[in-house]
Design an enzyme around this catalytic site. Structure first.
Site, PDB file in Angstrom:
ATOM      1  N   LYS A 185      -0.176   6.529   5.129  1.00  0.00           N
ATOM      2  CA  LYS A 185       0.774   6.125   4.072  1.00  0.00           C
ATOM      3  C   LYS A 185       0.167   5.005   3.252  1.00  0.00           C
ATOM      4  CE  LYS A 185       2.052   1.969   5.930  1.00  0.00           C
ATOM      5  NZ  LYS A 185       1.631   0.693   5.375  1.00  0.00           N
TER       6      LYS A 185
ATOM      7  N   ASP B 206       6.742   0.619  11.440  1.00  0.00           N
ATOM      8  CA  ASP B 206       6.139   1.557  10.479  1.00  0.00           C
ATOM      9  C   ASP B 206       6.136   2.999  10.958  1.00  0.00           C
ATOM     10  OD1 ASP B 206       5.483  -0.050   8.416  1.00  0.00           O
ATOM     11  OD2 ASP B 206       3.313   0.014   8.706  1.00  0.00           O
TER      12      ASP B 206
END
Ligand code: C5P
Length: 317
Positions: free
Chosen positions: A10, A136
């Site tokens: 990401k 995350d």
């Protein structure tokens, strides 16, 4: 049975750090975006017990400090399963790179484990287990363009940014996230709530742009209305970590400048770094920029952002 999955990285399209909470975490507001760069994870289960991690990269821990290990422990307990689990990690993403590699590996492991055991967790349990292992992780259970709040673990799918050419620079240095947060706490800044609101306004302005239906030629056409990438900058969307990471590693500030000079419409540090990325108006422009940056000695790769549907298709594909 061995299950193979892709574990995508990401980037953060803007990241605001808010106040430090009683539990030691910081309030965050960010937009996560999955990209096509990935590791490969293979999970197999057999009779017996224990968790084994196999990885050719010496920087990847094999014990319970590995996020994959921790998520398997929790998932096996939640599923009441008692098998031996072997996890192979084919590492291509940088370690401590701000691309969420370790977090993504854990989620990919979880999804592969459920398949290997033929026992799915409920969506709620999956999100819970993921959030327990790290802030995350949950974003990788959504994929595409994702709003992150709370300590980053509260995730909401946003209208996807169309697949956008991207160049990622992975410098040699690794930045410690807890250390970057601690340095952030030393800065004297305007009230956290004002700064969060400011990014909130920027994000609403950016997200209200009709980019979701924009065909890719919109990206090539200049102009405010047609180019959501230019809007990112105009909306003042930035990553707070740059304020503490750039002074310590001036070469990263320079790498961001180099991305802009190479034609990036928007460039930023990802997470707490050290990865930097630039979004480009065309695949050709990104490929050319990556080539030029490599000539300057930077570890640059051309890739693209990965919208939600493609993320899920390619994860098991
Ligand atoms: O959740 P995760 O394990 O990724 O967090 C690693 C460390 O980063 C935490 O222990 C904390 O020190 C810091 N952190 C934080 N605020 C967040 C996320 C992480 O202070 N929102």
């Amino acid at each position: 049975m061995k299950v193979t999955v892709r574990s995508f990285a990401k980037i953060n399209l803007g990241l605001r750090i808010g106040s430090k909470r009683d539990d030691g975490f910081h309030e965050l507001l960010t937009v996560y975006q999955t990209i096509a760069l990935h590791d490969v994870i293979r999970v197999s289960v057999a009779r017996g017990d224990g968790i084994e991690i196999l990885c050719g990269d010496p920087r990847v821990p094999r014990d319970e400090s590995n996020t994959c290990f921790r998520i398997v422990e929790r998932a096996m307990a939640a599923l009441r399963a008692k098998e031996r689990v072997v996890i192979e990690i084919e590492k291509r993403l940088p370690v401590q790179g701000g691309l969420g590699g370790a977090s993504s590996n854990a989620v990919a492991t979880l999804l592969a484990l459920e398949r290997a055991l033929r026992k799915p967790l409920s969506t709620e349990e999956r999100l819970l287990v993921a959030a327990e292992v790290g802030s995350d992780l949950p974003l990788f259970l959504v994929g595409g363009t994702v709003l992150g709040m709370g300590r980053g673990e509260q995730v909401y799918p946003l209208t996807d940014l169309p697949a956008t050419p991207c160049v990622v620079i992975t410098p040699e240095v690794g930045v410690s996230t807890p250390k970057a947060f601690a340095e952030w706490d030393q800065l004297t800044l305007p009230a956290a709530s004002d700064r969060m609101n400011e990014l909130g306004r920027g994000l609403s302005a950016w997200l209200s742009e009709p980019y979701s239906s924009a065909p890719s030629h919109f990206l090539r056409r200049g102009g405010r209305a047609g180019n959501p990438l230019l809007w990112l900058d105009r909306a003042g969307i930035e990553n707070d970590f740059e304020q503490v990471v750039f002074p310590e590693y001036p070469e990263l500030r320079e790498a961001k400048r180099v991305l802009v000079r190479a034609g990036a419409k928007y460039a930023s540090l990802s997470g707490s770094g050290s990865t930097l990325y630039g979004l480009f108006a065309s695949k050709d422009a990104a490929a050319k920029a990556a080539k030029g940056l490599r000539k300057q000695g930077l570890a640059a790769q051309a890739t693209a952002t990965l919208p939600r549907a493609a993320y899920w298709k390619k994860l098991f594909g």
